[in-house]
Design a protein around this motif. Structure first.
Motif, mmCIF file in Angstrom:
data_model
loop_
_atom_site.group_PDB
_atom_site.id
_atom_site.type_symbol
_atom_site.label_atom_id
_atom_site.label_comp_id
_atom_site.label_asym_id
_atom_site.label_seq_id
_atom_site.Cartn_x
_atom_site.Cartn_y
_atom_site.Cartn_z
ATOM 1 N N CYS A 115 11.591 12.303 -2.814
ATOM 2 C CA CYS A 115 11.272 11.730 -1.510
ATOM 3 C C CYS A 115 11.286 10.205 -1.554
ATOM 4 O O CYS A 115 11.765 9.545 -0.631
ATOM 5 C CB CYS A 115 9.921 12.247 -1.036
ATOM 6 N N GLN A 116 10.788 9.646 -2.645
ATOM 7 C CA GLN A 116 10.701 8.188 -2.765
ATOM 8 C C GLN A 116 12.031 7.535 -3.140
ATOM 9 O O GLN A 116 12.344 6.444 -2.666
ATOM 10 C CB GLN A 116 9.643 7.828 -3.812
ATOM 11 N N SER A 117 12.806 8.198 -3.988
ATOM 12 C CA SER A 117 14.026 7.574 -4.503
ATOM 13 C C SER A 117 15.282 7.942 -3.726
ATOM 14 O O SER A 117 16.274 7.216 -3.760
ATOM 15 C CB SER A 117 14.214 7.940 -5.985
ATOM 16 N N ARG A 118 15.256 9.075 -3.026
ATOM 17 C CA ARG A 118 16.433 9.531 -2.279
ATOM 18 C C ARG A 118 15.967 10.030 -0.909
ATOM 19 O O ARG A 118 16.058 11.212 -0.585
ATOM 20 C CB ARG A 118 17.158 10.628 -3.058
ATOM 21 N N THR A 119 15.492 9.100 -0.113
ATOM 22 C CA THR A 119 14.855 9.439 1.160
ATOM 23 C C THR A 119 15.771 10.225 2.079
ATOM 24 O O THR A 119 15.350 11.207 2.723
ATOM 25 C CB THR A 119 14.380 8.156 1.863
ATOM 26 N N GLU A 120 17.027 9.830 2.157
ATOM 27 C CA GLU A 120 17.962 10.502 3.064
ATOM 28 C C GLU A 120 18.205 11.950 2.635
ATOM 29 O O GLU A 120 18.354 12.847 3.473
ATOM 30 C CB GLU A 120 19.283 9.735 3.122
ATOM 31 N N TYR A 169 16.027 13.808 1.054
ATOM 32 C CA TYR A 169 14.814 14.549 1.425
ATOM 33 C C TYR A 169 14.837 14.896 2.910
ATOM 34 O O TYR A 169 14.494 16.018 3.301
ATOM 35 C CB TYR A 169 13.574 13.723 1.086
ATOM 36 N N ARG A 170 15.264 13.953 3.744
ATOM 37 C CA ARG A 170 15.322 14.198 5.193
ATOM 38 C C ARG A 170 16.335 15.282 5.539
ATOM 39 O O ARG A 170 16.205 15.971 6.562
ATOM 40 C CB ARG A 170 15.675 12.909 5.929
ATOM 41 N N ALA A 191 4.502 14.244 -0.235
ATOM 42 C CA ALA A 191 5.640 13.950 0.644
ATOM 43 C C ALA A 191 5.297 14.401 2.058
ATOM 44 O O ALA A 191 4.488 15.310 2.245
ATOM 45 C CB ALA A 191 6.900 14.671 0.156
#
Length: 533
Positions: free
Chosen positions: A180-185, A187-188, A238
Motif C-alpha cells: 500500500c505504501q510503496s505501490r499505491t496505484e 493497491y488501488r 491499509a
C-alpha cells in the motif's frame, strides 16, 4: 477390502513452497490416489529456484501467482490421465504455504465467475492479478511496517495478545502495508486480497473464498479471541482493508459447490463441496490428528513444535493460531533454528561422527546429567533470540567444556527442556493422556526419543508427516460434510492409522525434570543477557 468403484472420495491439496500435491481418500480414510507437480522442474518457464524468486536485496522473496494456477491445471490433467474419477469426489479442501498473499485485480471476480471450460485456468486468469509475483513466507522486507504496526497497537506484546504473534516481516498484514505504501496505484487497483489458501479455494469456487480463522491467524490482523478482524490492526495497515479481505469463516465451513468450470472440464460432480482451505501448519495439525494436551515435535534441520492448547498465553516468541478442527481451541507453533545440524556437530566432536556412540552416551549418563546443563545456539536462535554456546555445572557456574558423554546429554536435554519451557509459556500443559508425536530425521534415534519422553514426562510416538498437509486437508474435507450433522473431527478420523509407541518416561523423570526446568529457565535468562552484551 478395496473401495467400491463408485464410493465417495475426499480430495486434499497442498500449495506448498516447492510443489503442489494432492491426496484422495475414501470413506475409510485409505489413500487411493496421490500426485504432485514440482514447480522448478515441471514449470521451468517461471524460472523459480525452490519455488521462489529471491530479489537482489535478498530480503524480498516472491512466487509467481500464475505458476500456482498452471500447476493446478497440470495436476488435474495428470490425475485424469492416471484414471482418477473426479465425479466421485464429494468434498475437497486444501492448504497453502502460510503468510503468502494474492492480490486480485479489479474485475477478477467476474472472470472467475465466467470461466470457459475449453481453456485452461492459466489462460483464463492471465490478467486477473494486480501483483504478478506474490510475497511469500520467506520474505523479510517489511521491517518498517512491523515497527509501525506494533507502535499503533501499543507494543509487540499487545499485538501478540490480539493477534497471537508479535509483528513478523513475513506476516501478511505487514506485506499488505508495504504494498500500500510503496505501490499505491497497484493497491488501488486491487479488488480482493487472498491468502494462498483462500486463493486456491477461490479457483475451485469460481468466486472469492473467505479466509479461514486458522490461516487468518498468521496475518497480524485477526483477533484470535473474537475470531474477527482487529479494527485497530486493519486501520494501522491499509485503508478499506476489511472490504478487501472479506469476513473470515470457521475452518470447517462449506463455502459452496465446486465451480461449473470444474464440472464441465474435469468431470467433478455438481454437488462436490468446497471446504475452507487453511494454512499448511494447521493442515498438518489435522493430518497428525493432534488432540488436547498433545505436542508434536518435528526434529529436522530446525526443530518445530506444534501444540494443542485450550487457554493461550501469547508471548513475544512463537505463534498462536485458531485451531483448524476445534472452534473452541487453539494451536501454537514454535520454531527452533538449532536442530539437527547442531546435533550432528556434537556427534562429530564428541562421538567420533558415530550415532551409535552418541546414543551410547545418552544411555550411559543419568537423567539430569548430574546437574550439567548446556545451551547450544550455533546460529542465531529464533526461540529464544540468542547465539553462542553456554555450559553450566551443577553449581550454575559457567564452564568452558564438558566431557564428551556429558556434552552429548547436555545438548539433547537442553534442547528438549527449551522446547518444553517455551511451549508452557504459550499455554501448553501436560495433562493425563498427553502424547508426544515425534517426526523428522532424528525421530529414528530411540535414545534421543527416550530423553524427549523423560523431559516431557509423556509417552512418545512416531508418526510419518511426509504427507500430513494433504492428508489433513482430505480429513478436513470429510469432516466438513460430517460437521453439518454435529460430528466432531475425531469422530470422523478415529479409524486412521495410529502412531507407533516408541518410548515411555522413566519413573523418576517428573521429579528430575520439573526441578530442572525451573533451573533451565533461570539460566536461559542469564544466557540472554550474555548474548545481548
Amino acid at each position: 477390502m478395496a473401495a467400491a468403484p463408485d464410493s465417495p472420495l475426499y480430495l486434499g491439496l497442498d500449495f506448498s513452497t516447492q510443489q503442489l500435491k494432492a491426496a484422495a481418500i475414501d470413506g475409510n480414510l485409505r489413500v487411493v490416489h496421490q500426485d504432485s507437480v514440482q514447480f522448478d522442474c515441471e514449470l521451468p518457464e517461471f524460472r523459480t529456484q525452490g519455488g521462489v524468486h529471491i530479489q537482489e536485496d535478498k530480503l524480498t522473496v516472491t512466487s509467481p501467482v500464475l505458476m500456482w494456477v498452471k500447476a493446478l491445471d497440470l495436476l488435474l490433467d495428470k490425475m485424469k490421465r492416471a484414471g482418477f474419477d473426479f465425479s466421485r469426489v464429494r468434498a475437497l479442501s486444501g492448504s497453502g504455504q502460510q503468510h503468502g498473499a494474492v492480490f486480485w485485480r479489479r474485475g477478477a471476480s467476474q472472470t472467475l465467475n465466467q470461466l470457459h471450460p475449453d481453456q485452461s485456468l492459466h489462460q483464463l486468469l492471465q490478467g486477473s492479478f494486480s501483483v504478478a509475483d506474490s510475497p511469500v513466507w520467506m520474505d523479510s522486507s517489511s521491517t518498517q511496517q512491523c515497527h509501525d504496526l506494533q507502535a499503533a497497537v501499543g507494543g509487540a506484546l499487545k499485538l501478540a495478545e490480539i493477534t497471537g504473534s508479535r509483528a513478523y516481516e513475513r506476516f501478511t498484514g505487514n506485506q499488505i502495508a508495504k504494498l500500500c505504501q510503496s505501490r499505491t496505484e497497484v493497491y488501488r487497483d486491487t479488488e480482493r486480497i487472498s491468502l494462498i489458501s483462500s486463493f486456491a479455494a477461490s479457483l475451485f469456487l469460481g468466486g472469492y473464498a473467505a479466509i479461514d480463522f486458522s490461516d487468518g491467524s498468521g496475518m497480524n490482523l485477526l483477533d484470535i479471541r473474537t475470531r474477527s478482524w482487529s479494527k485497530v490492526c486493519l486501520e494501522a495497515t491499509a485503508p478499506h482493508l476489511d472490504c478487501l479481505l472479506g469476513s473470515p469463516l470457521p475452518s470447517s465451513s462449506v463455502q459452496g459447490p465446486v465451480s461449473s468450470y470444474f464440472v464441465r472440464r474435469h468431470g467433478f460432480s455438481e454437488s462436490c463441496a468446497v471446504l475452507s482451505f487453511t494454512g499448511d501448519n494447521p493442515a498438518s495439525l489435522a493430518g497428525m490428528r493432534l488432540q488436547q494436551g498433545d505436542i508434536a515435535v518435528s526434529l529436522g534441520t530446525s526443530d518445530t513444535v506444534f501444540l494443542w492448547i485450550q487457554q493461550p498465553r501469547p508471548a513475544l516468541e512463537g505463534h498462536i493460531f485458531c485451531n483448524p478442527v476445534d472452534r473452541q481451541a487453539y494451536m501454537a507453533l514454535l520454531c527452533f533454528k538449532n536442530g539437527s545440524l547442531t546435533r550432528e556437530r556434537i556427534r562429530n566432536e564428541c562421538a567420533g561422527g558415530s550415532w551409535e556412540t552418541f546414543s551410547a552416551a545418552l544411555r550411559d549418563t543419568p537423567l539430569g546429567n548430574n546437574g550439567n546443563v548446556g545451551f547450544y545456539f550455533d546460529t542465531v536462535e529464533i526461540t529464544p533470540s540468542a547465539v553462542g554456546v553456554y555450559r553450566f555445572d551443577s553449581e550454575d557456574s559457567e564452564v568452558s567444556s564438558l566431557s564428551p558423554q556429558v556434552e552429548v546429554r547436555a545438548l539433547v536435554e537442553g534442547q528438549f527442556l527449551s522446547r518444553r519451557l517455551h511451549a508452557e509459556r504459550l499455554g501448553y500443559s501436560i495433562i493425563p493422556g498427553t502424547r508426544v508425536l515425534a517426526t523428522g530425521g532424528a525421530s529414528s534415534n530411540k535414545e534421543i526419543l527416550q530423553v524427549l519422553s523423560d523431559v516431557f514426562n509423556a509417552p512418545v510416538y512416531t508418526i510419518d508427516l511426509s504427507n500430513s498437509t494433504c492428508l489433513g486437508s482430505a480429513y478436513r474435507a470429510l469432516h466438513g460434510l460430517a460437521a453439518e450433522s454435529g460430528a466432531s473431527f475425531f469422530d470422523v478420523v478415529k479409524n486412521a492409522p495410529e502412531p507407533q509407541l516408541v518410548a515411555t518416561p522413566h519413573p523418576a523423570a517428573q521429579q528430575v525434570y520439573d526441578h530442572m526446568l525451573e533451573r533451565y529457565a533461570r539460566l536461559e535468562d542469564s544466557v540472554l543477557r550474555k548474548s545481548c552484551t
